[in-house]
Design an enzyme around this catalytic site. Structure first.
Site, PDB file in Angstrom:
ATOM      1  CG  ASP A   1      -0.394   0.188   2.432  1.00  0.00           C
ATOM      2  OD1 ASP A   1       0.528  -0.560   2.866  1.00  0.00           O
ATOM      3  OD2 ASP A   1      -0.431   1.133   3.303  1.00  0.00           O
TER       4      ASP A   1
ATOM      5  CD  GLU B   1       4.084   1.196   7.019  1.00  0.00           C
ATOM      6  OE1 GLU B   1       4.921   1.707   7.959  1.00  0.00           O
ATOM      7  OE2 GLU B   1       3.690   2.021   6.016  1.00  0.00           O
TER       8      GLU B   1
END
Length: 451
Positions: free
Chosen positions: A92, A154
């Site tokens: 991500d 994250e």
């Protein structure tokens, strides 16, 4: 220049590395459904699963974590008597922020002046490609067992993988953990990050009126919520130096490792000419040994479209980075108490906690660090440097608690010029090449310590 045969194989894989990174960057995998469709993260996760399956890992699959994000897991059994290494990354990315501030489209990999630009080129898709390139260079000759995890949220700090690790500790058991979400002190300087600041985020809201009122008719005695918020936030900084000053939070720490040259920092951070740095102590003290507060955003009327009205409410998102040795819960209590006590003029203040994570400090005296030092020296021709990092990776503390005997190594391709989290993020492709070589050499040298 290294004479190791891996160097030639990795150099020959760099065209493929660029193609991989081009595909990955084109997927806007921002793990916030308010900004981007969740399908994009799913697409990125599947790309990672397919790529690492092709690179030789087994049973690569997606698992849903408690925050709803998908982690990608895989493994490769260890040869008899060999250690196991966990490879970590995340797929991500941060949102691009201001599209107009980008010189090139954020989700299109573009080469300029020898660097590759695009959101995630460094943080952390560049590290994904680093892993892939290292494994492809080794081929079937991987002398250690491997476990692999790619996190899917994250950047949002919602803790999905941390919770999953705590509930599935057997899945991630390893002798050494390569957390590849940091980088070198500079291009060409092999570096291991040994210290991470923790993180406490809160949202502070000031309320003063039942609703907006005309500033001409009521302004003056009617309390201005935005002005109150500005004054409240100003108390978090020393008025002379700009250093973070929060009641009940120590701000006198000293960094004992390698320093950070002030002129280099100014260049790396893009500090404007004539603008002094904030705080006191050395740059390294301020970055890695002391708390640092940042106002990430404010909810208030925008300049364009604002009316002649007294604002009845205003809010700010406040982020506090904390050094090793500072408890995250205690820091949040200190920040919340400070904001509550510092409210001016009797205005109503509420503080809501958001994400938090503890700081981290690695032990560096084990065989994995020895093998990494050898690999860094072979590739870069000089001794490995140890640095702190201002960023936070809460997973490191979860891993340290879950696997107290494992060595945790933080490394990667994210040197300062990458401008991670900012517009015009980029990566130097030589860092992908050289750090892939470091990783491949590390796996070879680490296996030898168990013979």
């Amino acid at each position: 220049m290294s004479t190791d045969p891996l160097a030639g194989r990795i150099a020959g894989l760099m065209t493929r590395a660029r193609a991989d990174l081009t595909e990955l960057v084109s997927i806007p995998s921002v793990a916030d459904p308010r900004q981007y469709p969740p399908e994009e993260c799913r697409r990125a996760a599947q790309w990672v699963a397919d790529a690492f399956t092709e690179a030789g890992l087994r049973d690569v699959h997606l698992v849903e974590t408690p925050d709803g994000s998908n982690a990608v897991l895989g493994h490769r059994p260890a040869p008899p008597g060999a250690p196991t290494v966990l490879l970590y990354c995340h797929y991500d990315v941060q949102p691009p922020l201001d599209d107009d501030a980008w010189t090139t489209p954020p989700f299109t990999l573009t080469e300029r002046d020898g660097r590759w630009y695009g959101r995630g080129t460094a943080d952390c898709k560049g590290n994904i490609v680093m892993h892939l390139t290292a494994l492809r260079a080794l081929g079937d000759d991987i002398p250690v067992g491997l476990k692999f995890v790619a996190e899917g949220s994250e950047e949002q700090g919602t803790g999905g993988l941390e919770a999953y690790v705590e509930a599935h500790r057997d899945v991630f058991t390893a002798d050494a953990l390569l957390v590849c979400d940091t980088g070198n002190a500079a291009v060409g300087t092999g570096t291991a990050t040994t210290s991470l600041r923790g993180l406490v985020n809160v949202v502070v809201t000031v309320d003063t009126l039942a609703g907006e009122v005309h500033s001409g008719m009521f302004g003056g005695p009617a309390p201005d919520a935005l002005a109150a918020l500005v004054q409240l936030l100003s108390t978090l900084r020393d008025p002379e130096t700009g250093a973070t000053r929060i009641e009940d939070l120590d701000a006198t720490g000293r960094w004992e490792g390698a320093g950070y040259d002030e002129e280099q920092f100014r260049a790396d951070a893009g500090v404007l000419d004539g603008v002094p740095l904030t705080g006191d102590g050395s740059v390294a003290d301020r970055l890695w040994a002391r708390p640092a507060v940042t106002v990430l955003g404010i909810d208030c009327p925008p300049v364009v479209g604002s009316a002649a009205a007294v604002p009845p409410s205003a809010a700010a998102r406040v982020s506090l980075r904390i050094p090793p040795g500072t408890d995250a819960a205690a820091a949040r209590t200190a920040l919340t108490g400070h904001l509550t006590r510092a409210a001016p003029w009797g205005v109503r203040v509420t503080v809501e906690p958001e994400s938090s994570g503890s700081p981290f400090r690695a032990a560096t005296d084990g065989p994995a660090y020895g093998a990494l030092g050898e690999a860094m020296r072979e590739v870069y021709g000089k001794e490995m440097t140890y640095l702190g990092q201002g960023g936070s990776i809460p997973l490191c503390n979860v891993l340290a608690d879950a696997y107290p005997s494992a060595e945790i190594i933080l490394m990667g391709v994210e040197e300062p010029r990458c401008l991670i989290h900012a517009p015009n993020e980029s990566v130097d492709p030589s860092e992908i090449e050289h750090m892939a070589h470091v990783e491949a050499l590390f796996l070879q040298r680490y296996a030898r310590t168990y013979r």
